[in-house]
Design a protein around this motif. Sequence first.
Motif, PDB file in Angstrom:
ATOM      1  N   MET A  46       0.993  -1.104   0.320  1.00  0.00           N
ATOM      2  CA  MET A  46      -0.006   0.209   0.191  1.00  0.00           C
ATOM      3  C   MET A  46       1.131   0.987  -0.219  1.00  0.00           C
ATOM      4  SD  MET A  46      -3.178   1.122  -0.177  1.00  0.00           S
ATOM      5  CE  MET A  46      -4.140  -0.340   0.486  1.00  0.00           C
ATOM      6  N   TRP A  97      -6.891   8.314  -2.820  1.00  0.00           N
ATOM      7  CA  TRP A  97      -7.180   7.172  -2.486  1.00  0.00           C
ATOM      8  C   TRP A  97      -6.495   6.935  -0.936  1.00  0.00           C
ATOM      9  CZ3 TRP A  97      -6.561   3.182  -6.198  1.00  0.00           C
ATOM     10  CH2 TRP A  97      -5.979   1.470  -5.810  1.00  0.00           C
ATOM     11  N   ARG A 100     -10.348   7.275   0.319  1.00  0.00           N
ATOM     12  CA  ARG A 100     -11.482   6.173  -0.138  1.00  0.00           C
ATOM     13  C   ARG A 100     -10.820   5.144   0.294  1.00  0.00           C
ATOM     14  NH1 ARG A 100     -11.094   4.499  -5.887  1.00  0.00           N
ATOM     15  NH2 ARG A 100      -9.075   3.875  -5.603  1.00  0.00           N
ATOM     16  N   GLU A 101     -10.043   4.838   1.017  1.00  0.00           N
ATOM     17  CA  GLU A 101      -9.646   3.052   1.656  1.00  0.00           C
ATOM     18  C   GLU A 101      -9.789   3.161   3.629  1.00  0.00           C
ATOM     19  OE1 GLU A 101      -8.241  -0.258   0.193  1.00  0.00           O
ATOM     20  OE2 GLU A 101      -8.766   0.909  -1.384  1.00  0.00           O
ATOM     21  N   ASP A 102      -9.718   4.599   3.512  1.00  0.00           N
ATOM     22  CA  ASP A 102      -9.975   4.497   5.093  1.00  0.00           C
ATOM     23  C   ASP A 102     -11.411   4.228   5.004  1.00  0.00           C
ATOM     24  OD1 ASP A 102      -9.749   5.193   7.609  1.00  0.00           O
ATOM     25  OD2 ASP A 102     -10.481   7.390   7.232  1.00  0.00           O
ATOM     26  N   ALA A 104     -13.535   3.049   3.240  1.00  0.00           N
ATOM     27  CA  ALA A 104     -13.822   1.519   3.009  1.00  0.00           C
ATOM     28  C   ALA A 104     -14.084   0.727   4.126  1.00  0.00           C
ATOM     29  CB  ALA A 104     -13.316   1.226   1.117  1.00  0.00           C
ATOM     30  N   MET A 105     -12.629   0.722   4.601  1.00  0.00           N
ATOM     31  CA  MET A 105     -12.562   0.029   5.882  1.00  0.00           C
ATOM     32  C   MET A 105     -13.101   1.077   6.995  1.00  0.00           C
ATOM     33  SD  MET A 105      -8.024   0.355   6.352  1.00  0.00           S
ATOM     34  CE  MET A 105      -8.277   1.557   7.871  1.00  0.00           C
TER      35      MET A 105
END
Length: 114
Positions: A46, A97, A100-102, A104-105
């Motif tokens: 990542m 990015w 967005r990942e945060d 989603a988590m």
Amino acid sequence: MSEHRADSARRGSRVTTLADQVGAQAARKLRARRDGAPGVFFGLGMMGLVGWSVVVPTLLGAALGLWLDRHHAGAHSWTLALLVAGLTLGCLNAWHWVAREDRAMHEDDDHGDA
């Protein structure tokens, strides 16, 4: 007497809140054991992905700037301007990015707790 009821109702809501928090934490732990925690290589991958999302636009901006400076020289440096533009674009891309990942988590945590 009504103060006593209100006080116990407040304590009851705190206990419920505490119980909900403990239940949510236990559910997260069980889900982590079941799904397996992401390993070290996931984190390194990542970081590399975010790093490359900054580096590539920066280098492309610098390369385009060098080409423009060689073929269309002017009073201002195209290299410097496009290097900064590529860096800015890359940082915005990385920020998007990671956000967005945060998100989603956190959505996974919310769906798993319910």
